[in-house]
Write a protein that holds these residues in place. Structure first.
Motif, PDB file in Angstrom:
ATOM      1  N   UNK A   1     -14.860  -8.105 -13.897  1.00 41.59           N
ATOM      2  CA  UNK A   1     -15.211  -7.297 -12.729  1.00 41.59           C
ATOM      3  C   UNK A   1     -14.254  -7.639 -11.604  1.00 41.59           C
ATOM      4  N   UNK A   2     -13.524  -6.648 -11.186  1.00 43.90           N
ATOM      5  CA  UNK A   2     -12.604  -6.818 -10.071  1.00 43.90           C
ATOM      6  C   UNK A   2     -13.300  -6.476  -8.767  1.00 43.90           C
ATOM      7  N   UNK A   3     -12.938  -7.201  -7.721  1.00 37.62           N
ATOM      8  CA  UNK A   3     -13.465  -6.939  -6.389  1.00 37.62           C
ATOM      9  C   UNK A   3     -12.334  -6.542  -5.453  1.00 37.62           C
ATOM     10  N   UNK A   4     -12.665  -5.726  -4.481  1.00 43.53           N
ATOM     11  CA  UNK A   4     -11.714  -5.279  -3.467  1.00 43.53           C
ATOM     12  C   UNK A   4     -12.413  -5.405  -2.119  1.00 43.53           C
ATOM     13  N   UNK A   5     -12.161  -6.503  -1.421  1.00 45.90           N
ATOM     14  CA  UNK A   5     -12.808  -6.762  -0.142  1.00 45.90           C
ATOM     15  C   UNK A   5     -12.003  -6.137   0.986  1.00 45.90           C
ATOM     16  N   UNK A   6     -12.672  -5.331   1.787  1.00 42.83           N
ATOM     17  CA  UNK A   6     -12.013  -4.657   2.902  1.00 42.83           C
ATOM     18  C   UNK A   6     -12.347  -5.346   4.216  1.00 42.83           C
ATOM     19  N   UNK A   7     -11.390  -5.364   5.116  1.00 35.43           N
ATOM     20  CA  UNK A   7     -11.626  -5.883   6.461  1.00 35.43           C
ATOM     21  C   UNK A   7     -10.848  -5.019   7.456  1.00 35.43           C
ATOM     22  N   UNK A   8     -11.379  -4.951   8.663  1.00 40.80           N
ATOM     23  CA  UNK A   8     -10.720  -4.161   9.696  1.00 40.80           C
ATOM     24  C   UNK A   8     -11.096  -2.694   9.700  1.00 40.80           C
ATOM     25  N   UNK A   9     -11.879  -2.269   8.719  1.00 41.60           N
ATOM     26  CA  UNK A   9     -12.368  -0.895   8.667  1.00 41.60           C
ATOM     27  C   UNK A   9     -13.602  -0.875   7.767  1.00 41.60           C
ATOM     28  N   UNK A  10     -14.332   0.224   7.802  1.00 44.59           N
ATOM     29  CA  UNK A  10     -15.549   0.366   7.007  1.00 44.59           C
ATOM     30  C   UNK A  10     -15.228   1.098   5.720  1.00 44.59           C
ATOM     31  N   UNK A  11     -15.380   0.407   4.616  1.00 44.96           N
ATOM     32  CA  UNK A  11     -15.001   0.968   3.321  1.00 44.96           C
ATOM     33  C   UNK A  11     -15.784   2.234   2.988  1.00 44.96           C
ATOM     34  N   UNK A  12     -17.033   2.299   3.415  1.00 45.73           N
ATOM     35  CA  UNK A  12     -17.881   3.446   3.096  1.00 45.73           C
ATOM     36  C   UNK A  12     -17.402   4.732   3.776  1.00 45.73           C
ATOM     37  N   UNK A  13     -16.509   4.605   4.747  1.00 45.91           N
ATOM     38  CA  UNK A  13     -16.032   5.785   5.474  1.00 45.91           C
ATOM     39  C   UNK A  13     -14.878   6.488   4.776  1.00 45.91           C
ATOM     40  N   UNK A  14     -14.318   5.846   3.745  1.00 42.91           N
ATOM     41  CA  UNK A  14     -13.107   6.380   3.129  1.00 42.91           C
ATOM     42  C   UNK A  14     -13.215   6.362   1.606  1.00 42.91           C
ATOM     43  N   UNK A  15     -12.368   7.167   0.973  1.00 41.15           N
ATOM     44  CA  UNK A  15     -12.229   7.089  -0.477  1.00 41.15           C
ATOM     45  C   UNK A  15     -11.463   5.822  -0.828  1.00 41.15           C
ATOM     46  N   UNK A  16     -11.861   5.191  -1.923  1.00 39.30           N
ATOM     47  CA  UNK A  16     -11.198   3.971  -2.375  1.00 39.30           C
ATOM     48  C   UNK A  16     -10.784   4.160  -3.830  1.00 39.30           C
ATOM     49  N   UNK A  17      -9.563   3.797  -4.126  1.00 39.06           N
ATOM     50  CA  UNK A  17      -9.040   3.986  -5.472  1.00 39.06           C
ATOM     51  C   UNK A  17      -8.577   2.689  -6.096  1.00 39.06           C
ATOM     52  N   UNK A  18      -8.588   2.685  -7.424  1.00 37.16           N
ATOM     53  CA  UNK A  18      -8.034   1.572  -8.205  1.00 37.16           C
ATOM     54  C   UNK A  18      -6.838   2.094  -8.993  1.00 37.16           C
ATOM     55  N   UNK A  19      -5.801   1.289  -9.013  1.00 40.97           N
ATOM     56  CA  UNK A  19      -4.573   1.620  -9.707  1.00 40.97           C
ATOM     57  C   UNK A  19      -4.157   0.416 -10.541  1.00 40.97           C
ATOM     58  N   UNK A  20      -3.254   0.633 -11.478  1.00 48.25           N
ATOM     59  CA  UNK A  20      -2.712  -0.498 -12.226  1.00 48.25           C
ATOM     60  C   UNK A  20      -1.255  -0.220 -12.562  1.00 48.25           C
ATOM     61  N   UNK A  21      -0.521  -1.290 -12.744  1.00 52.18           N
ATOM     62  CA  UNK A  21       0.875  -1.160 -13.152  1.00 52.18           C
ATOM     63  C   UNK A  21       1.206  -2.259 -14.149  1.00 52.18           C
ATOM     64  N   UNK A  22       1.598  -1.838 -15.315  1.00 56.36           N
ATOM     65  CA  UNK A  22       2.016  -2.760 -16.364  1.00 56.36           C
ATOM     66  C   UNK A  22       3.534  -2.931 -16.289  1.00 56.36           C
ATOM     67  N   UNK A  23       4.049  -4.037 -16.786  1.00 56.43           N
ATOM     68  CA  UNK A  23       5.503  -4.269 -16.745  1.00 56.43           C
ATOM     69  C   UNK A  23       6.272  -3.135 -17.418  1.00 56.43           C
ATOM     70  N   UNK A  24       7.259  -2.619 -16.716  1.00 59.56           N
ATOM     71  CA  UNK A  24       8.093  -1.569 -17.273  1.00 59.56           C
ATOM     72  C   UNK A  24       7.467  -0.198 -17.295  1.00 59.56           C
ATOM     73  N   UNK A  25       6.262  -0.076 -16.733  1.00 56.80           N
ATOM     74  CA  UNK A  25       5.579   1.218 -16.723  1.00 56.80           C
ATOM     75  C   UNK A  25       5.324   1.690 -15.297  1.00 56.80           C
ATOM     76  N   UNK A  26       5.095   2.985 -15.161  1.00 65.45           N
ATOM     77  CA  UNK A  26       4.775   3.537 -13.851  1.00 65.45           C
ATOM     78  C   UNK A  26       3.339   3.170 -13.457  1.00 65.45           C
ATOM     79  N   UNK A  27       3.122   3.171 -12.158  1.00 64.36           N
ATOM     80  CA  UNK A  27       1.783   2.929 -11.655  1.00 64.36           C
ATOM     81  C   UNK A  27       0.843   4.040 -12.114  1.00 64.36           C
ATOM     82  N   UNK A  28      -0.355   3.658 -12.485  1.00 58.20           N
ATOM     83  CA  UNK A  28      -1.357   4.604 -12.994  1.00 58.20           C
ATOM     84  C   UNK A  28      -2.599   4.574 -12.108  1.00 58.20           C
ATOM     85  N   UNK A  29      -3.028   5.728 -11.665  1.00 57.09           N
ATOM     86  CA  UNK A  29      -4.286   5.848 -10.925  1.00 57.09           C
ATOM     87  C   UNK A  29      -5.413   5.886 -11.935  1.00 57.09           C
TER      88      UNK A  29
END
Length: 124
Positions: A19-47
């Protein structure tokens, strides 16, 4: 200052979970869309996943659909990515991101604020 900090990555055997966590500070996370992405070596970033703030609707890439679940805890101002049935091809650096004002996931490829990433390594 707006900041995102990911945690929870690690080394796991195929079939396992993280389980990955993404802690936000300086703004309210519930006010915005939040996305997860990944990038493997030698590959393009994937949403791979996103949660809209307007109605809580979610998006999953086909590569993770049925295995990953995005959620958020507004009290903790933190988003999560539950990853089950992990495969070696899930190995990547995982990032959370937002643009601090959009409420929909349709614009996630244009997100501007990123965390530092957390490494996930799945071995067979």
């Amino acid at each position: 200052q707006e900041q995102l900090v990911e945690s929870g990555g690690g080394l796991v055997q195929a079939g396992g979970s993280l389980r990955l966590s993404c802690a936000a500070s300086g703004f309210t996370l519930d006010d915005v869309a939040i996305g997860w992405f990944r990038q493997a070596p030698g590959k393009e970033r994937e949403a791979i996943s996103c949660m809209a703030s307007s109605d809580g609707s979610t998006y999953y890439a086909n590569s993770v659909k049925g295995r990953f679940t995005i959620s958020r805890d507004n009290a903790k101002n933190t988003a999560f990515l539950q990853m089950n049935s992990l495969k070696p091809e899930d190995t990547a650096v995982y990032y959370c991101a937002t643009d601090l004002f959009s409420t929909e996931c349709t614009v996630m490829e244009g997100f501007t604020h990123w965390g530092q990433g957390t490494q996930v390594t799945v071995f067979s």
